[in-house]
Design a protein around this motif. Sequence first.
Motif, PDB file in Angstrom:
ATOM      1  N   MET A 224       0.838  -1.195   0.000  1.00 43.29           N
ATOM      2  CA  MET A 224       0.000   0.000   0.000  1.00 43.29           C
ATOM      3  C   MET A 224       0.873   1.243   0.000  1.00 43.29           C
ATOM      4  O   MET A 224       0.693   2.170   0.772  1.00 43.29           O
ATOM      5  CB  MET A 224      -0.892  -0.015   1.247  1.00 43.29           C
ATOM      6  CG  MET A 224      -2.086   0.905   1.179  1.00 43.29           C
ATOM      7  SD  MET A 224      -3.167   0.591   2.585  1.00 43.29           S
ATOM      8  CE  MET A 224      -4.233   1.999   2.429  1.00 43.29           C
ATOM      9  N   ASP A 225       1.904   1.258  -0.843  1.00 40.82           N
ATOM     10  CA  ASP A 225       2.838   2.379  -0.819  1.00 40.82           C
ATOM     11  C   ASP A 225       3.150   2.924  -2.208  1.00 40.82           C
ATOM     12  O   ASP A 225       4.108   3.659  -2.394  1.00 40.82           O
ATOM     13  CB  ASP A 225       4.142   1.977  -0.132  1.00 40.82           C
ATOM     14  CG  ASP A 225       4.823   0.791  -0.801  1.00 40.82           C
ATOM     15  OD1 ASP A 225       4.270   0.285  -1.795  1.00 40.82           O
ATOM     16  OD2 ASP A 225       5.891   0.380  -0.321  1.00 40.82           O
ATOM     17  N   ASP A 226       2.330   2.571  -3.193  1.00 36.30           N
ATOM     18  CA  ASP A 226       2.636   3.037  -4.545  1.00 36.30           C
ATOM     19  C   ASP A 226       1.395   3.605  -5.227  1.00 36.30           C
ATOM     20  O   ASP A 226       1.192   3.441  -6.418  1.00 36.30           O
ATOM     21  CB  ASP A 226       3.234   1.903  -5.382  1.00 36.30           C
ATOM     22  CG  ASP A 226       2.327   0.682  -5.456  1.00 36.30           C
ATOM     23  OD1 ASP A 226       1.299   0.671  -4.758  1.00 36.30           O
ATOM     24  OD2 ASP A 226       2.649  -0.248  -6.222  1.00 36.30           O
ATOM     25  N   TYR A 227       0.570   4.288  -4.442  1.00 40.58           N
ATOM     26  CA  TYR A 227      -0.627   4.915  -4.988  1.00 40.58           C
ATOM     27  C   TYR A 227      -0.338   6.370  -5.338  1.00 40.58           C
ATOM     28  O   TYR A 227       0.537   7.013  -4.748  1.00 40.58           O
ATOM     29  CB  TYR A 227      -1.784   4.834  -3.987  1.00 40.58           C
ATOM     30  CG  TYR A 227      -2.353   3.446  -3.849  1.00 40.58           C
ATOM     31  CD1 TYR A 227      -3.428   3.038  -4.635  1.00 40.58           C
ATOM     32  CD2 TYR A 227      -1.813   2.532  -2.949  1.00 40.58           C
ATOM     33  CE1 TYR A 227      -3.954   1.762  -4.523  1.00 40.58           C
ATOM     34  CE2 TYR A 227      -2.336   1.255  -2.831  1.00 40.58           C
ATOM     35  CZ  TYR A 227      -3.403   0.879  -3.620  1.00 40.58           C
ATOM     36  OH  TYR A 227      -3.919  -0.385  -3.509  1.00 40.58           O
ATOM     37  N   THR A 228      -1.100   6.873  -6.319  1.00 38.85           N
ATOM     38  CA  THR A 228      -0.957   8.272  -6.695  1.00 38.85           C
ATOM     39  C   THR A 228      -1.749   9.144  -5.727  1.00 38.85           C
ATOM     40  O   THR A 228      -2.937   8.923  -5.513  1.00 38.85           O
ATOM     41  CB  THR A 228      -1.459   8.508  -8.128  1.00 38.85           C
ATOM     42  OG1 THR A 228      -0.659   7.729  -9.026  1.00 38.85           O
ATOM     43  CG2 THR A 228      -1.352   9.972  -8.512  1.00 38.85           C
ATOM     44  N   ILE A 229      -1.059  10.127  -5.140  1.00 39.33           N
ATOM     45  CA  ILE A 229      -1.670  11.037  -4.169  1.00 39.33           C
ATOM     46  C   ILE A 229      -1.667  12.436  -4.773  1.00 39.33           C
ATOM     47  O   ILE A 229      -0.640  12.915  -5.257  1.00 39.33           O
ATOM     48  CB  ILE A 229      -0.883  11.025  -2.845  1.00 39.33           C
ATOM     49  CG1 ILE A 229      -0.893   9.609  -2.236  1.00 39.33           C
ATOM     50  CG2 ILE A 229      -1.452  12.046  -1.856  1.00 39.33           C
ATOM     51  CD1 ILE A 229       0.097   9.417  -1.110  1.00 39.33           C
ATOM     52  N   PHE A 230      -2.830  13.081  -4.744  1.00 40.43           N
ATOM     53  CA  PHE A 230      -2.969  14.436  -5.293  1.00 40.43           C
ATOM     54  C   PHE A 230      -3.318  15.393  -4.173  1.00 40.43           C
ATOM     55  O   PHE A 230      -4.302  15.186  -3.454  1.00 40.43           O
ATOM     56  CB  PHE A 230      -4.048  14.474  -6.379  1.00 40.43           C
ATOM     57  CG  PHE A 230      -4.255  15.842  -6.976  1.00 40.43           C
ATOM     58  CD1 PHE A 230      -3.330  16.383  -7.854  1.00 40.43           C
ATOM     59  CD2 PHE A 230      -5.377  16.594  -6.648  1.00 40.43           C
ATOM     60  CE1 PHE A 230      -3.510  17.646  -8.406  1.00 40.43           C
ATOM     61  CE2 PHE A 230      -5.576  17.858  -7.192  1.00 40.43           C
ATOM     62  CZ  PHE A 230      -4.642  18.385  -8.073  1.00 40.43           C
ATOM     63  N   MET A 231      -2.534  16.421  -4.012  1.00 43.26           N
ATOM     64  CA  MET A 231      -2.784  17.467  -3.022  1.00 43.26           C
ATOM     65  C   MET A 231      -3.310  18.688  -3.761  1.00 43.26           C
ATOM     66  O   MET A 231      -2.587  19.301  -4.553  1.00 43.26           O
ATOM     67  CB  MET A 231      -1.510  17.797  -2.251  1.00 43.26           C
ATOM     68  CG  MET A 231      -0.944  16.604  -1.482  1.00 43.26           C
ATOM     69  SD  MET A 231       0.663  16.931  -0.729  1.00 43.26           S
ATOM     70  CE  MET A 231       0.209  18.119   0.547  1.00 43.26           C
ATOM     71  N   ALA A 232      -4.555  19.034  -3.508  1.00 43.31           N
ATOM     72  CA  ALA A 232      -5.181  20.171  -4.188  1.00 43.31           C
ATOM     73  C   ALA A 232      -4.898  21.455  -3.426  1.00 43.31           C
ATOM     74  O   ALA A 232      -4.721  21.463  -2.206  1.00 43.31           O
ATOM     75  CB  ALA A 232      -6.687  19.949  -4.283  1.00 43.31           C
ATOM     76  N   CYS A 233      -4.866  22.576  -4.175  1.00 44.84           N
ATOM     77  CA  CYS A 233      -4.662  23.882  -3.547  1.00 44.84           C
ATOM     78  C   CYS A 233      -5.439  24.933  -4.322  1.00 44.84           C
ATOM     79  O   CYS A 233      -5.998  24.653  -5.393  1.00 44.84           O
ATOM     80  CB  CYS A 233      -3.178  24.257  -3.491  1.00 44.84           C
ATOM     81  SG  CYS A 233      -2.415  24.527  -5.104  1.00 44.84           S
ATOM     82  N   LEU A 234      -5.469  26.139  -3.801  1.00 46.49           N
ATOM     83  CA  LEU A 234      -6.110  27.241  -4.503  1.00 46.49           C
ATOM     84  C   LEU A 234      -5.383  27.501  -5.816  1.00 46.49           C
ATOM     85  O   LEU A 234      -4.146  27.483  -5.862  1.00 46.49           O
ATOM     86  CB  LEU A 234      -6.076  28.507  -3.639  1.00 46.49           C
ATOM     87  CG  LEU A 234      -6.981  28.494  -2.410  1.00 46.49           C
ATOM     88  CD1 LEU A 234      -6.606  29.642  -1.485  1.00 46.49           C
ATOM     89  CD2 LEU A 234      -8.442  28.599  -2.826  1.00 46.49           C
TER      90      LEU A 234
END
Length: 360
Positions: free
Chosen positions: A1-11
């Motif tokens: 469980m360590d190779d997923y795509t993570i997206f951090m959204a911002c303004l």
Amino acid sequence: MDDYTIFMACLPGFEPLLLAETQELGFDTSALPGGVEFTGGMAEIARANRESRLASRVLVRIGEFRALHLAQLDKRLRKLPWSDWLRADVPVRVEASCTRSRIYHQKAAAQRVERAITDIVGAPLATDGLRMMLRIDDDLATISMDTSGEGLHKRGFKQFTGKAPLRETMAAGFMRQMGYDGSQPVLDPMCGSGTFLLEAAEIAAGLAPGRGRDFAFEQFAGAAKLHPVPPVSRTPELRYFGYDRDQGAIHGARANAERAGLGDWCQFTCQPISALTRPDMTPGLVMVNPPYGGRIGNIGQLYGLYASLGKVLAEQFQGWRVGLVTTETKLAHATGLKLEAGPVIPHGGLKVRLFQSAPL
């Protein structure tokens, strides 16, 4: 469980700032429109939520595939690792969107996700459950989970907000634009609920912005293995000063600071702009979010306020730098200060910018 795509959204407009922040935090991020992306697992999801000051929310992509009809969507949904993320005792809710795709019925698509989850994991459905998102664009189905829950600007301490408050993520972004690193004193002559000062003091104290709240990821299947991050402790130093002519705002800002554990770092005083004097210390930043026409009142009545603010700052704050947030370039010019405009940032239906000065 360590190779997923993570997206951090911002303004929109803060992407370069978020890229720099996340790289400083040790994430191998790349910039995209609306945020940054990197790969990781539950530990990285937890850190991204707890430690980023600029991210609005954190999403994790748990699957992506092509689907040309509902039967194909259903079949491929059932191959996803739902049990790695979801628990039978935690409700979920599904949102779906379909654009330029042969699958066009959003409700039917959402129902396929719901059935896969209930059949495989047994998780119930609820309108306030963990948010699961299916997006089908040009026949490409992407399934993501919201790992944050409430927006990350909600740090958990600011119960008093006052009129037209500035979001914490926005305040942190503007301070990063100013080059603030925790070593400079900060003063806000129209502090309202104290957002600029609380963000500044937390940075100086080394406190994680998400230390006082809950997140959606804490209800994920793998969350039990996570360990809480110990707080960083530094000796308080009074370097953060807030002023407002509204006594209620001063009481509220002071209470916000106490809840955040920053009462010894911040000082709040009820007084008008005309009574403002510089603190007896090395120059720092004046951060101010004054009223502007689209937010409070008639813009024509505000020129005098901005002129008075600029006059006091020019006379009292030699060596300090000014960061002023407003929608109107003309109001910024009314201060009489030499201010450089930053990028436009959306704020509650308005478009604001940070206008900043060199040392006065």
